[in-house]
Design a protein around this motif. Sequence first.
Motif, PDB file in Angstrom:
ATOM      1  N   LEU A   1       8.490 -26.133 -16.201  1.00 14.20           N
ATOM      2  CA  LEU A   1       8.599 -24.734 -15.776  1.00 14.20           C
ATOM      3  C   LEU A   1       9.126 -24.601 -14.343  1.00 14.20           C
ATOM      4  N   GLY A   2       9.391 -25.735 -13.708  1.00 13.31           N
ATOM      5  CA  GLY A   2       9.869 -25.693 -12.322  1.00 13.31           C
ATOM      6  C   GLY A   2       8.757 -25.490 -11.317  1.00 13.31           C
ATOM      7  N   MET A   3       7.519 -25.817 -11.705  1.00 10.05           N
ATOM      8  CA  MET A   3       6.368 -25.677 -10.805  1.00 10.05           C
ATOM      9  C   MET A   3       6.230 -26.968  -9.991  1.00 10.05           C
ATOM     10  N   TYR A   4       7.143 -27.165  -9.055  1.00 12.05           N
ATOM     11  CA  TYR A   4       7.228 -28.451  -8.363  1.00 12.05           C
ATOM     12  C   TYR A   4       6.195 -28.624  -7.256  1.00 12.05           C
ATOM     13  N   ASN A   5       5.491 -27.559  -6.906  1.00  8.03           N
ATOM     14  CA  ASN A   5       4.442 -27.654  -5.891  1.00  8.03           C
ATOM     15  C   ASN A   5       3.058 -27.493  -6.509  1.00  8.03           C
ATOM     16  N   SER A   6       2.951 -27.850  -7.776  1.00 10.24           N
ATOM     17  CA  SER A   6       1.703 -27.687  -8.506  1.00 10.24           C
ATOM     18  C   SER A   6       1.205 -29.021  -9.049  1.00 10.24           C
ATOM     19  N   GLN A   7      -0.120 -29.101  -9.215  1.00  2.49           N
ATOM     20  CA  GLN A   7      -0.742 -30.300  -9.785  1.00  2.49           C
ATOM     21  C   GLN A   7      -1.987 -29.866 -10.545  1.00  2.49           C
ATOM     22  N   PHE A   8      -2.195 -30.492 -11.706  1.00  4.26           N
ATOM     23  CA  PHE A   8      -3.369 -30.186 -12.516  1.00  4.26           C
ATOM     24  C   PHE A   8      -4.207 -31.442 -12.693  1.00  4.26           C
TER      25      PHE A   8
ATOM     26  N   LYS B   1       4.143 -30.050 -18.484  1.00  6.56           N
ATOM     27  CA  LYS B   1       4.493 -28.656 -18.733  1.00  6.56           C
ATOM     28  C   LYS B   1       4.828 -27.952 -17.426  1.00  6.56           C
ATOM     29  N   ALA B   2       4.050 -28.206 -16.389  1.00  2.65           N
ATOM     30  CA  ALA B   2       4.310 -27.594 -15.087  1.00  2.65           C
ATOM     31  C   ALA B   2       5.697 -27.974 -14.584  1.00  2.65           C
TER      32      ALA B   2
END
Length: 279
Positions: free
Chosen positions: A150-157, A146-147
């Motif tokens: 959304l273009g959240m390329y510097n995110s990690q869950f 999902k990240a």
Amino acid sequence: MGITKAICFVLVLFFTGSITANNSKFSALKGNPGLRSASAIVLDSGGNLIYGKDIDTVRPIASITKLMTAMVILDAGLDLEEDIVIADQDRDFIRMTGSRLSVGATLQRRELLLLALMSSENRAAAALGRTYPGGLERFVAAMNSKAASLGMYNSQFADPAGLNADNVSTASDLARMLAAAQGYPMITDATTTLHRDVQPYASRGPLTFNNTNRLLKNANWKIELSKTGYINEAGRCLVMSTNIDGEAVSIVLLNSFGKLTPYGDSNRLRKWMLASSRT
């Protein structure tokens, strides 16, 4: 709720990643609001940057994670009325925080979503991830998918509650996430609910859970979405979509130290924006 009852503050609206000319009353603010948060971003309703501070530094985000948890659950179309029993696996074995939801407590999936968003309830979030089709590993993979969408390329869950410091993002990425979260009425409703009674034990009376964002009780603020969170590595943070002087704005405040600092920064931002726009 334990340690996540603290306050990672993000106030966010629609962020497209671009900064364009606009007619916002906040488009040419002067001076500096003097924020104490390490990272901050403020956007107008068109996604235009009003203020930015260290917006692309990757930081742990604590319970801001729970917004992604909620979106993944709602995207899956799971039965919100299904009863879910809190299991031993839902306990916090990372930071050993407590919870009023003991093993054996039973609530509907809808109620667990509400408590995770409103009160930052860790076991509620963990149970949501555990009962996702395919289990927790599949759930975390869905969070990261999902990240990426959304273009959240510097995110990690890494977990559904935000207790793991490997849940990381940037202020600019979180603006994207919060813009997406605004498209879920259940999330906006839950995150702005002041308190709710639930009855997780058949033989006991109801338990009252409260919202972790104290600004919801402040008449100066018109809040449409909010989320708080805290772990040592993330500092204090807050998320919120809000309206200032008749204009929708979004703000992300990350890595604040001091229990009240995100609230102080929020009020400093509002005062700065109002003063600058009226001069």
